[in-house]
Design a protein around this motif. Structure first.
Motif, short mmCIF file in Angstrom:
data_model
loop_
_atom_site.label_atom_id
_atom_site.label_comp_id
_atom_site.label_asym_id
_atom_site.label_seq_id
_atom_site.Cartn_x
_atom_site.Cartn_y
_atom_site.Cartn_z
N GLY A 20 0.78 -1.22 0.00
CA GLY A 20 0.00 0.00 0.00
C GLY A 20 0.81 1.26 0.00
N ASP A 21 1.98 1.25 0.65
CA ASP A 21 2.89 2.40 0.73
C ASP A 21 2.24 3.60 1.42
OD1 ASP A 21 5.31 3.79 0.31
OD2 ASP A 21 4.44 4.78 -1.44
N PHE A 22 2.06 3.45 2.74
CA PHE A 22 1.55 4.56 3.55
C PHE A 22 2.62 4.98 4.56
CE2 PHE A 22 -2.27 2.52 1.98
CZ PHE A 22 -3.01 3.62 1.57
N ALA A 23 2.90 6.26 4.61
CA ALA A 23 3.90 6.78 5.53
C ALA A 23 3.50 6.49 6.96
CB ALA A 23 4.08 8.28 5.32
N GLN A 24 4.47 6.14 7.78
CA GLN A 24 4.19 5.77 9.16
C GLN A 24 3.53 6.89 9.94
OE1 GLN A 24 4.41 2.74 10.28
NE2 GLN A 24 3.64 3.29 12.31
N GLU A 25 3.93 8.14 9.68
CA GLU A 25 3.36 9.26 10.44
C GLU A 25 1.91 9.54 10.08
OE1 GLU A 25 5.96 11.09 7.10
OE2 GLU A 25 6.00 9.37 8.47
N GLN A 26 1.44 8.97 8.95
CA GLN A 26 0.05 9.16 8.55
C GLN A 26 -0.81 7.91 8.75
OE1 GLN A 26 0.25 10.35 4.45
NE2 GLN A 26 1.08 12.39 4.91
N LYS A 27 -0.16 6.79 8.90
CA LYS A 27 -0.85 5.50 8.86
C LYS A 27 -2.01 5.39 9.84
CE LYS A 27 0.20 0.57 9.46
NZ LYS A 27 -0.55 0.09 8.29
N TRP A 28 -1.84 5.92 11.06
CA TRP A 28 -2.85 5.72 12.09
C TRP A 28 -3.75 6.94 12.31
CZ3 TRP A 28 -3.49 0.88 13.36
CH2 TRP A 28 -2.41 0.00 13.23
N LEU A 29 -3.60 7.96 11.48
CA LEU A 29 -4.44 9.14 11.64
C LEU A 29 -5.85 8.85 11.15
CD1 LEU A 29 -2.00 11.94 10.42
CD2 LEU A 29 -2.53 11.27 12.78
N PRO A 30 -6.88 9.14 11.96
CA PRO A 30 -8.26 8.83 11.56
C PRO A 30 -8.66 9.44 10.22
CG PRO A 30 -8.16 9.41 13.89
CD PRO A 30 -6.81 9.70 13.32
N GLN A 31 -8.15 10.62 9.93
CA GLN A 31 -8.54 11.29 8.68
C GLN A 31 -7.98 10.61 7.43
OE1 GLN A 31 -6.75 12.59 11.19
NE2 GLN A 31 -5.25 14.12 10.50
N HIS A 32 -7.01 9.70 7.61
CA HIS A 32 -6.45 8.97 6.47
C HIS A 32 -7.03 7.57 6.33
CE1 HIS A 32 -3.31 11.84 5.27
NE2 HIS A 32 -3.16 12.09 6.56
N ARG A 33 -7.89 7.17 7.25
CA ARG A 33 -8.38 5.79 7.25
C ARG A 33 -9.13 5.45 5.97
NH1 ARG A 33 -11.90 3.73 12.26
NH2 ARG A 33 -9.89 4.16 13.27
N LEU A 34 -10.05 6.29 5.55
CA LEU A 34 -10.86 6.01 4.37
C LEU A 34 -9.99 5.89 3.12
CD1 LEU A 34 -13.63 5.58 3.13
CD2 LEU A 34 -13.83 8.06 2.87
N ALA A 35 -9.03 6.80 2.96
CA ALA A 35 -8.15 6.75 1.79
C ALA A 35 -7.32 5.47 1.79
CB ALA A 35 -7.25 7.98 1.77
N THR A 36 -6.91 5.05 2.97
CA THR A 36 -6.13 3.81 3.08
C THR A 36 -6.96 2.61 2.63
OG1 THR A 36 -4.83 4.68 4.92
CG2 THR A 36 -4.92 2.29 4.68
N LEU A 37 -8.16 2.51 3.15
CA LEU A 37 -9.01 1.37 2.80
C LEU A 37 -9.38 1.37 1.32
CD1 LEU A 37 -11.37 1.35 5.92
CD2 LEU A 37 -9.35 -0.06 5.50
N GLU A 38 -9.60 2.55 0.76
CA GLU A 38 -9.96 2.62 -0.65
C GLU A 38 -8.78 2.24 -1.55
OE1 GLU A 38 -12.88 2.98 -2.22
OE2 GLU A 38 -13.56 2.67 -0.15
#
Length: 505
Positions: free
Chosen positions: A231-249
């Protein structure tokens, strides 16, 4: 001239030479893979320890260890400073861990010099090599254990790698240090006797690597089609709630393009939420859609046990019913904060982003596409005995990891190298899905068949051949090597003393 080398190595110059030898050690590991370098570097260290006075020998071994660890594991600073307690904490923790880890070479050399008792032959041929392997093995379980920088890993692409399916990484380490010890003898006294010892040791080791390199396991059935999602998500963003939807998509989008593969694997904690929070609305519908194409999805996801009110770092096989593997070997400060009863929340700046995880209790196999999958999560892949616990029942091995903690450093390559050794030891295909790389399909000989780049979203596709049977290492793990080392050290300790004890000088 023959005495010039021992005189220089035994002098204060030997301290600098030991430092340089330790600094060369990282070249033996990935991504450099210069497998001859550790043999030479350890030979230099053993020569210095043998001829130097005791205090100087111990100082040299500690300097060797400091350079070895600091240049190999500087990525500790990245993990702590960028994703933990900041720059000051990063410097402090990195220095502290380096100074502690450097004690292991010091302990090995101190034990070897003591048991050698001033006898050069006994010290180089027996005491120092065996003490080195013993300390490596102790390091694998002491204080939760680590196998990082075990010398045997440097030989994954060398002629000694054939030892792995029989005697594992420590068997390879033993061959390396025995060769290094005999080479040190040649360096100190290039006489015919030492040359013969070196040639015999080298020859037996190479013959072992060649003779033991055979197919201990056999293919079973047809290969399965696999897709490993990075997926390639930066660690500092990985657990932020505002990034959850983009991660799942993103994971949904990357996965849908590979419906039809038998198995799709997502990385460790690819789902940045607890399983029960997203199962009904996201994971279950995705699993049903995948099943229509004959695809099963494995994903890393935190799971809460509602009865015991504890959380696990888990891999879930999506579907009805789901199945779970719970990580057994947790990383201190990464997945739980040790000594919490003593320090309370003081050390939370170094802790896990979702709080403390609990450890799983068994190597649960997951049934996927008619195959039994032995699963490991992240750091677990570095422990040969832990991976062997799933065998011979497992037909394939899967490792999921989030190496974003390491940043752009040597660590992702070193981690992959250890995963390759597990495939070599067990003669199983190993499918390794990571968040930021290096996602890879590794065959039963430890060779990378397919891999993705670092820090790019990608799907690595290919085939994996299930296998049955057990290598000798799977049957007896590290016990023969450890028993042989202990027996040899006991023999060294009981060897009649024929001259003054050089350890006290």
């Amino acid at each position: 001239m023959a005495e010039a080398v021992p005189r220089v190595l035994g002098s204060r110059w030997g301290l600098g030479v030991a430092l340089l030898a330790g600094a060369a050690m990282p070249l033996g590991f990935a991504p450099f893979n210069q497998w001859l370098v550790p043999v030479v570097a350890l030979a230099v260290l053993f020569a210095i320890v043998t001829v130097a006075p005791t205090r100087r020998a111990l100082g040299a071994s500690y300097l060797f260890g400091i350079a070895y660890v600091a240049l190999s594991c500087y990525w500790i600073y990245i993990s702590v400073s960028h994703y933990g307690g900041g720059v000051f904490a990063g410097v402090l923790v990195t220095m502290l861990l380096t100074l502690i880890a450097a004690l292991y070479p010091l302990l090995a050399c101190a034990l070897g010099k003591y048991l050698g008792r001033g006898n050069r032959c006994r010290t180089l041929v027996l005491a120092l090599p065996l003490a080195w392997v013993l300390i490596e093995w102790i390091r694998s379980w002491l204080f939760s254990g680590t196998t990082w920088l075990t010398v045997g890993y440097t030989q994954i692409d060398g002629p000694l790698s054939g030892i792995a399916p029989v005697f594992g990484t420590y068997g390879i380490s033993l061959a390396v240090v025995l060769i290094a010890g005999s080479l040190a003898g040649v360096v100190l006294r290039p006489a015919r006797t030492w040359l013969m010892v070196f040639v015999v040791t080298l020859g037996v080791s190479l013959l072992g690597g060649w003779g033991l390199d055979r197919s201990w396991t056999a293919p079973q059935g047809e290969p399965i089609r696999v897709a490993l999602v990075q997926g390639d998500f930066a660690q500092e963003q990985k657990w932020l709630p505002q990034h959850r939807l983009a991660t799942l998509e993103r994971y949904r989008h990357l996965t849908e393009r590979h419906f039809g593969a038998d198995l799709v694997i997502w990385p460790e904690t690819a789902v940045p939420a607890y399983y029960h929070e997203v199962s009904a609305a996201y994971l279950d519908p995705l699993a049903r859609e995948a099943a229509r194409y004959g695809t099963t999805i494995l994903t890393g996801v935190p799971v809460v046990d509602p009865v015991r009110n504890i959380a696990f770092n888990a891999v879930a096989r999506l579907g009805v019913p789901p199945a779970f593997y719970y990580k057994r070997h947790l990383v201190p400060f990464g997945e739980y904060v040790p000594f919490r009863a003593v320090f309370g929340n003081t050390l939370d700046v170094l802790g896990a982003p979702m709080g403390d995880f609990a450890a799983g209790e068994s190597s649960t196999l997951l049934l996927v596409a008619g195959q039994r999958i032995g699963v490991s999560i992240c750091y677990e892949i570095t422990f040969g005995k832990a991976i062997a616990a799933a065998l011979p029942a497992a037909d394939l091995l899967v490792n999921v990891s989030n190496d974003a903690w390491f940043g752009d450093s040597l660590a992702p390559y070193q981690h992959l190298e250890m995963a390759r050794m597990r495939a070599r030891e067990t003669q199983r295909y190993l499918l390794r899905a990571t968040n930021t790389g290096l996602t890879s399909i590794i065959d039963a000989r430890g060779r990378v068949r397919e891999h993705g780049p670092l820090f790019q979203p990608v799907v690595v596709t290919g085939q994996a051949q299930p296998r049955i049977g057990a290598t000798p290492y799977v049957i007896w793990t590290d016990y023969p090597v450890v028993a042989g080392v202990l027996f040899g050290l006991a023999g060294s300790a009981l060897w009649p003393r024929r001259r003054a004890d050089g350890f006290s000088r």
